[in-house]
Design an enzyme around this catalytic site. Structure first.
Site, short mmCIF file in Angstrom:
data_model
loop_
_atom_site.label_atom_id
_atom_site.label_comp_id
_atom_site.label_asym_id
_atom_site.label_seq_id
_atom_site.Cartn_x
_atom_site.Cartn_y
_atom_site.Cartn_z
N GLU A 174 52.92 -71.83 10.69
CA GLU A 174 52.95 -71.75 12.15
C GLU A 174 51.61 -71.37 12.75
O GLU A 174 50.94 -70.46 12.26
CB GLU A 174 54.01 -70.71 12.52
CG GLU A 174 54.19 -70.44 14.01
CD GLU A 174 55.44 -69.59 14.27
OE1 GLU A 174 56.44 -69.75 13.55
OE2 GLU A 174 55.41 -68.75 15.19
N ASP A 179 52.86 -67.41 9.53
CA ASP A 179 52.41 -67.52 10.91
C ASP A 179 51.10 -66.75 11.03
O ASP A 179 51.08 -65.53 10.88
CB ASP A 179 53.47 -66.90 11.84
CG ASP A 179 53.11 -66.96 13.30
OD1 ASP A 179 52.05 -67.55 13.63
OD2 ASP A 179 53.89 -66.45 14.13
CA CA Z 1 54.33 -67.19 16.19
#
Ligand code: CA
Length: 381
Positions: free
Chosen positions: A226, A200
């Site tokens: 992400e 992420d």
């Molecule tokens: Ca996140």
């Protein structure tokens, strides 16, 4: 049954050890909670998502001055009607961001009341539980100095593994070279262990660097990548998705059926990640789940709040169908924030705990939680 009171509680606690994600330093944990009381004495709780840099007072003020007048005297079980009333009343200055987070908090509390009134957990009102428990994934790997922390982060991976987690999400976005060094160190540390990683970057990069990072990490068999680019950059998402082999995830900074319609229609993501505390509550997540199903896209909710948001997210996850059915379909997994949070666990009388990496879906009425009012008072600002 009528709504008699709407009370907002802003909770805050400074962190002894501030930590960073790619967008900045988190120096306090906070929450905006809403408590709705009916004329026959039922109480419902909701929470607005407050990400690490977001002042919790914004959602609190929106609930107090913009939403409460729309709610008093209404039947709290009319969740769809009240959602549309709140959305329409704020459309010209809302639609995204904290105004929708405020609506989310109210909507969660209304569903909590509806469940308690029916004597059913919220997931039964949503159509039933596809699963009785959910695998939790460890969200962590935040930074305490910034760059050059790969050895400490590799050790953190071993700690998550020892605690029972088989999925872990690594925070990246601190420079592509530093990100790759961190992933190499974590990969070496967990080699041979049954651990699947996600990454992420919190939209730290543009398309070129996002692709460069993804290509360098192809060997990790990531469950997802992400927020590779900014939430507004749907073309960028689509380009990255075409150029990389791993599933692309996003949506924690998107809102309502309207925002997710655009995300899904752009074929921007493989995994849609509405946060129940900012996407618009149960009502909006129900809309979003239907839209995602129609696009063959998995819904895997984001959650980074206190115990109220966690409990709501658990009820939502219970009721989510898998996007692409098969005997061994990928089930949604629960984001389990392992970073420092002084009041998250203590806020409810029976904390949400994982057992060997799995969390049971509460089956008591509503959200299935009870607030510890002493803890609420201690952290209330
Ligand atoms: Ca996140």
């Amino acid at each position: 049954m009528r709504i008699r009171r709407v009370d907002v509680h802003v909770l805050k606690s400074p962190l002894a050890q501030p930590f960073a994600f790619s967008q900045g330093w988190v120096r306090q944990r906070s929450a905006t909670l809403v408590e709705i009381t009916t004329d026959d004495g039922l109480t419902g709780w909701g929470e607005a998502f407050a990400q690490g840099l977001e002042p919790p007072e914004i959602a609190a003020k929106a609930i107090e001055v913009a939403l409460t007048p729309l709610l008093l005297g209404e039947d709290p079980r009319a969740v769809e009607v009240l959602w549309h009333r709140m959305y329409h009343a704020t459309r010209d200055y809302g639609r995204k961001g904290t105004i929708v987070s405020a609506i989310s908090a109210v909507d969660i509390a209304l569903w909590d009341i509806a469940g308690k009134a029916a004597g059913l957990p919220v997931h039964m009102l949503l159509g039933g539980a596809f699963r009785g428990s959910v695998e939790a994934y460890a969200t962590g790997f935040y930074r305490i100095s910034g760059q050059g922390e790969s050895a400490r982060l590799a050790d953190e991976a071993l700690q998550h593994h020892a605690a029972g987690f088989r999925h872990m999400k690594v925070k990246l976005g601190y420079g592509v070279a530093d990100d790759i060094a961190v992933m190499e160190a974590i990969g070496d540390a967990i080699a041979g262990k049954p651990v699947r990683l996600m990454i992420d970057t919190n939209h730290a990069y543009g398309v070129a660097d996002a692709v460069r990072l993804g290509r360098a990490l192809e060997r990790f068999d990531l469950r997802w990548y992400e927020e590779p680019v900014a939430p507004e950059d749907l073309d960028g998402y689509r380009e990255i998705r075409a150029r990389l082999s791993m599933p692309i995830a996003g949506g924690e900074n998107e809102h309502t059926l309207y925002g997710f319609r655009d995300l899904l229609a752009a074929r921007a993501v493989d995994v849609a990640q509405p946060d129940i505390g900012s996407a618009g509550g149960f009502t909006a997540c129900r809309h979003i789940a239907a839209l995602a199903q129609a696009h063959g896209v998995a819904v895997n909710p984001h959650v980074w709040g206190s115990a109220v948001a966690q409990a709501a997210s658990l009820q939502l996850i219970a009721a989510l169908p898998v996007a692409n059915h098969s005997l061994f379909a990928a089930e949604p997994i629960l984001e389990y924030d392992r970073s420092s949070h002084p009041f998250r666990r203590a806020l409810i009388t029976e904390p949400i705990e994982h057992v060997d990496g799995r969390v049971a879906i509460p089956t008591r009425p509503g959200l299935g939680i009870e607030i510890d009012r002493d803890v609420l008072a201690r952290y209330r600002s």
